[in-house]
Design a protein around this motif. Structure first.
Motif, PDB file in Angstrom:
ATOM      1  N   MET A 150       2.917   2.688 -15.132  1.00 44.34           N
ATOM      2  CA  MET A 150       1.937   2.430 -14.081  1.00 44.34           C
ATOM      3  C   MET A 150       0.569   2.204 -14.722  1.00 44.34           C
ATOM      4  O   MET A 150       0.035   3.096 -15.385  1.00 44.34           O
ATOM      5  N   SER A 151       0.013   1.023 -14.515  1.00 45.04           N
ATOM      6  CA  SER A 151      -1.310   0.699 -15.053  1.00 45.04           C
ATOM      7  C   SER A 151      -2.285   0.536 -13.895  1.00 45.04           C
ATOM      8  O   SER A 151      -2.143  -0.388 -13.090  1.00 45.04           O
ATOM      9  N   ILE A 152      -3.246   1.459 -13.785  1.00 43.10           N
ATOM     10  CA  ILE A 152      -4.265   1.355 -12.737  1.00 43.10           C
ATOM     11  C   ILE A 152      -5.355   0.429 -13.253  1.00 43.10           C
ATOM     12  O   ILE A 152      -6.163   0.807 -14.102  1.00 43.10           O
ATOM     13  N   ARG A 153      -5.353  -0.782 -12.756  1.00 46.43           N
ATOM     14  CA  ARG A 153      -6.244  -1.822 -13.255  1.00 46.43           C
ATOM     15  C   ARG A 153      -7.635  -1.754 -12.634  1.00 46.43           C
ATOM     16  O   ARG A 153      -8.618  -2.123 -13.266  1.00 46.43           O
ATOM     17  N   ARG A 154      -7.707  -1.300 -11.377  1.00 54.40           N
ATOM     18  CA  ARG A 154      -8.988  -1.328 -10.660  1.00 54.40           C
ATOM     19  C   ARG A 154      -9.166  -0.017  -9.902  1.00 54.40           C
ATOM     20  O   ARG A 154      -8.193   0.633  -9.523  1.00 54.40           O
ATOM     21  N   ILE A 155     -10.425   0.330  -9.626  1.00 55.77           N
ATOM     22  CA  ILE A 155     -10.722   1.573  -8.924  1.00 55.77           C
ATOM     23  C   ILE A 155     -11.348   1.307  -7.563  1.00 55.77           C
ATOM     24  O   ILE A 155     -11.906   2.203  -6.936  1.00 55.77           O
ATOM     25  N   GLY A 156     -11.283   0.077  -7.082  1.00 57.38           N
ATOM     26  CA  GLY A 156     -11.845  -0.251  -5.788  1.00 57.38           C
ATOM     27  C   GLY A 156     -13.310  -0.648  -5.884  1.00 57.38           C
ATOM     28  O   GLY A 156     -13.854  -0.837  -6.974  1.00 57.38           O
ATOM     29  N   LEU A 157     -13.968  -0.731  -4.737  1.00 57.92           N
ATOM     30  CA  LEU A 157     -15.343  -1.224  -4.691  1.00 57.92           C
ATOM     31  C   LEU A 157     -16.380  -0.132  -4.943  1.00 57.92           C
ATOM     32  O   LEU A 157     -17.559  -0.433  -5.133  1.00 57.92           O
ATOM     33  N   GLN A 158     -15.949   1.132  -4.938  1.00 53.22           N
ATOM     34  CA  GLN A 158     -16.898   2.224  -5.194  1.00 53.22           C
ATOM     35  C   GLN A 158     -16.535   2.916  -6.488  1.00 53.22           C
ATOM     36  O   GLN A 158     -15.370   3.257  -6.718  1.00 53.22           O
TER      37      GLN A 158
ATOM     38  N   PHE B  39       0.851  -1.181   0.000  1.00 50.21           N
ATOM     39  CA  PHE B  39       0.000   0.000   0.000  1.00 50.21           C
ATOM     40  C   PHE B  39       0.892   1.238   0.000  1.00 50.21           C
ATOM     41  O   PHE B  39       1.734   1.399   0.878  1.00 50.21           O
ATOM     42  N   TRP B  40       0.679   2.129  -0.982  1.00 54.46           N
ATOM     43  CA  TRP B  40       1.498   3.328  -1.105  1.00 54.46           C
ATOM     44  C   TRP B  40       0.614   4.564  -1.022  1.00 54.46           C
ATOM     45  O   TRP B  40      -0.518   4.553  -1.512  1.00 54.46           O
ATOM     46  N   ALA B  41       1.146   5.630  -0.435  1.00 49.28           N
ATOM     47  CA  ALA B  41       0.440   6.903  -0.365  1.00 49.28           C
ATOM     48  C   ALA B  41       1.148   7.921  -1.255  1.00 49.28           C
ATOM     49  O   ALA B  41       2.375   8.011  -1.251  1.00 49.28           O
ATOM     50  N   PHE B  42       0.355   8.675  -2.016  1.00 51.37           N
ATOM     51  CA  PHE B  42       0.869   9.733  -2.876  1.00 51.37           C
ATOM     52  C   PHE B  42       0.165  11.040  -2.505  1.00 51.37           C
ATOM     53  O   PHE B  42      -1.042  11.030  -2.223  1.00 51.37           O
TER      54      PHE B  42
ATOM     55  N   ALA C 294      -1.740  -1.125 -10.346  1.00 47.59           N
ATOM     56  CA  ALA C 294      -2.262  -0.493  -9.141  1.00 47.59           C
ATOM     57  C   ALA C 294      -3.774  -0.589  -9.068  1.00 47.59           C
ATOM     58  O   ALA C 294      -4.463  -0.764 -10.077  1.00 47.59           O
ATOM     59  N   GLU C 295      -4.257  -0.461  -7.840  1.00 46.83           N
ATOM     60  CA  GLU C 295      -5.686  -0.365  -7.565  1.00 46.83           C
ATOM     61  C   GLU C 295      -5.908   0.825  -6.639  1.00 46.83           C
ATOM     62  O   GLU C 295      -5.167   1.003  -5.658  1.00 46.83           O
ATOM     63  N   ILE C 296      -6.882   1.663  -6.946  1.00 48.14           N
ATOM     64  CA  ILE C 296      -7.183   2.811  -6.095  1.00 48.14           C
ATOM     65  C   ILE C 296      -7.868   2.330  -4.823  1.00 48.14           C
ATOM     66  O   ILE C 296      -8.873   1.621  -4.875  1.00 48.14           O
ATOM     67  N   LEU C 297      -7.325   2.747  -3.670  1.00 48.85           N
ATOM     68  CA  LEU C 297      -7.878   2.350  -2.384  1.00 48.85           C
ATOM     69  C   LEU C 297      -8.607   3.494  -1.691  1.00 48.85           C
ATOM     70  O   LEU C 297      -9.634   3.281  -1.037  1.00 48.85           O
ATOM     71  N   ALA C 298      -8.065   4.709  -1.785  1.00 52.78           N
ATOM     72  CA  ALA C 298      -8.672   5.844  -1.083  1.00 52.78           C
ATOM     73  C   ALA C 298      -8.330   7.138  -1.802  1.00 52.78           C
ATOM     74  O   ALA C 298      -7.197   7.320  -2.273  1.00 52.78           O
ATOM     75  N   ILE C 299      -9.315   8.058  -1.860  1.00 56.60           N
ATOM     76  CA  ILE C 299      -9.135   9.401  -2.423  1.00 56.60           C
ATOM     77  C   ILE C 299      -9.675  10.389  -1.391  1.00 56.60           C
ATOM     78  O   ILE C 299     -10.883  10.574  -1.257  1.00 56.60           O
TER      79      ILE C 299
END
Length: 415
Positions: A399-407, A272-275, A316-321
């Motif tokens: 960097m390929s963002i494959r998924r955007i999470g559950l929402q 898990f990485w934070a940007f 990558a998969e987005i976890l939180a915004i």
């Protein structure tokens, strides 16, 4: 005729049993004292070391309780013994004068050496590997402070076996990337290599919640042992990397910097990485990043200077915004990919330059340089130790963002 053959076969089998060896060197379990962790500090006199042994108490390990580091009846599952001697074997001899069982190293999981010893010359790491009880899969840890204090301090919370506790913490790096999984064999082979330098795992005692470490929006987890602002759990922390040069420790990598080493050496699993949010100052993005493919490296010499091109493929998969900006739209997703690529390249380049400043190639770029010459004398003459700090290293990241999470879309207040 058939009966004769049967009798002959039986006689042959009976004769063969006489050649089977017996247990002439057997050692009964109840006569052994199994060492779980071995620690080494500098001794009080020159050429001596303080050897610390964490020895299992079998009846407590089998007591059936879990949690708190206690065994049966709430007692400790191990005991700590420290002896000062010039060699490990001298210490083992002395232990036999006051311990009622013979120490056995075959089940040891880790060796911990103090930082001051690692920076001077960690002789013990290479001096006793001939002994058949010393396994080369021992995890190698460098203690920030005294090894004796670390071994005496750590208390498993969820694990009954103290040695299993250390092993589990180190193996957690498969899904955090915060520390290397350096074993004694790795240290020894890298120490002897001219193409890559050795590393070890950093361990230290917790400093509690009030830590002076500034939490700038980095790539996440910019900590060394003792710097994590936390409360609860085990009193020790295993995070970061000890960097060696010529067998001696010369520097450290933080937890997030170790991820760079893992990626460049092809050992990165996920984390898990934070940007920092590029469109909302003060806010952060959290991504679950994993390796998409092994790193690709190409090297050439230009005017006697190594030029190294490294390409990393990450998913990558987005976890939180935190800002609630809708990065799930296709145009925003593409911008986020480009931003995280640039951010990651800058961070990796910074870590590489840090190691070049120390003159130690822990990434194994020298293994590529080695194939650019034809003979071993040419490789020795090349002198990679001096060339590495001068190398031009160019890094690219896909960097390929494959998924955007559950929402799908951000959750915004109704009014």
């Amino acid at each position: 005729m058939a009966n004769l053959r049967t009798l002959t076969s039986i006689l042959i089998l009976l004769l063969l049993t006489s050649f089977l060896s017996g247990c002439w060197d057997r050692r009964e379990l109840e006569e052994q004292a199994f060492v779980l962790t071995l620690g080494v500090d500098k001794g009080t006199i020159p050429s001596s070391f303080l050897w610390t042994f964490q020895i299992a108490i079998p009846r407590q390990l089998a007591g059936g309780q879990t949690g708190g580091g206690g065994g049966g009846g709430g007692q400790k599952p191990s005991t700590i013994i420290s002896v000062e001697a010039t060699t490990l074997f001298g210490a083992l001899n002395l232990i036999n004068s006051f311990l009622d069982r013979k120490p056995n190293l075959m089940h040891a999981k880790a060796i911990v050496i103090s930082e001051d010893l690692a920076r001077e010359d960690p002789v013990p790491l290479r001096a006793f590997v001939r002994y058949r009880e010393v396994r080369r899969n021992l995890f190698v840890l460098v203690a920030e402070g005294k090894a004796k204090e670390i071994i005496s301090t750590y208390k498993p919370v969820l694990e009954q076996n103290p040695a299993k506790f250390i092993e589990t913490l180190v193996l957690n790096s498969s899904y955090t990337g915060l520390m290397p999984k350096t074993q004694l064999h790795d240290y020894l082979t890298h120490m002897e290599s001219r193409a890559i330098e050795a590393t070890a795992i950093l361990v230290g005692k917790s400093g509690g919640l009030n830590q002076p470490k500034e939490l700038n929006p980095k790539l996440a987890d910019p900590f060394l042992p003792g710097e994590i602002p936390r409360e609860g759990g085990s009193p020790i922390e295993i995070i970061g990397t000890a960097i060696f040069k010529g067998g001696k420790m010369v520097g450290k990598l933080e937890g997030s910097e170790n991820r760079v080493m893992a990626m460049l050496t092809g050992n990165f699993g996920r984390g898990f990485w934070a940007f920092p949010d590029p469109m909302a100052p003060g806010k952060n993005l959290a991504l679950d990043i994993r390796s998409g493919a092994p790193p690709v490296m190409k090297m050439e010499f230009k005017k006697g200077r190594p030029v190294i091109n490294v390409h990393l493929s990450l998913e990558a998969e987005i976890l939180a915004i935190q800002s609630n900006i809708d990065y799930t739209r296709l145009d925003m997703l593409n911008k986020l990919e480009l931003y995280t690529e640039r951010f990651t390249v800058d961070y990796i380049t910074k870590v590489i330059k840090k190691t070049q400043g120390m003159g130690t190639d822990i990434f194994g770029f020298g293994n590529k340089a080695r194939h650019l010459v034809d003979t071993w004398p040419q490789w020795e003459k090349l002198n990679w130790e001096e060339l590495y700090p001068k190398a031009e290293i160019k890094v690219t990241v896909a960097m390929s963002i494959r998924r955007i999470g559950l929402q799908f879309q951000p959750a915004n207040p109704a009014y």
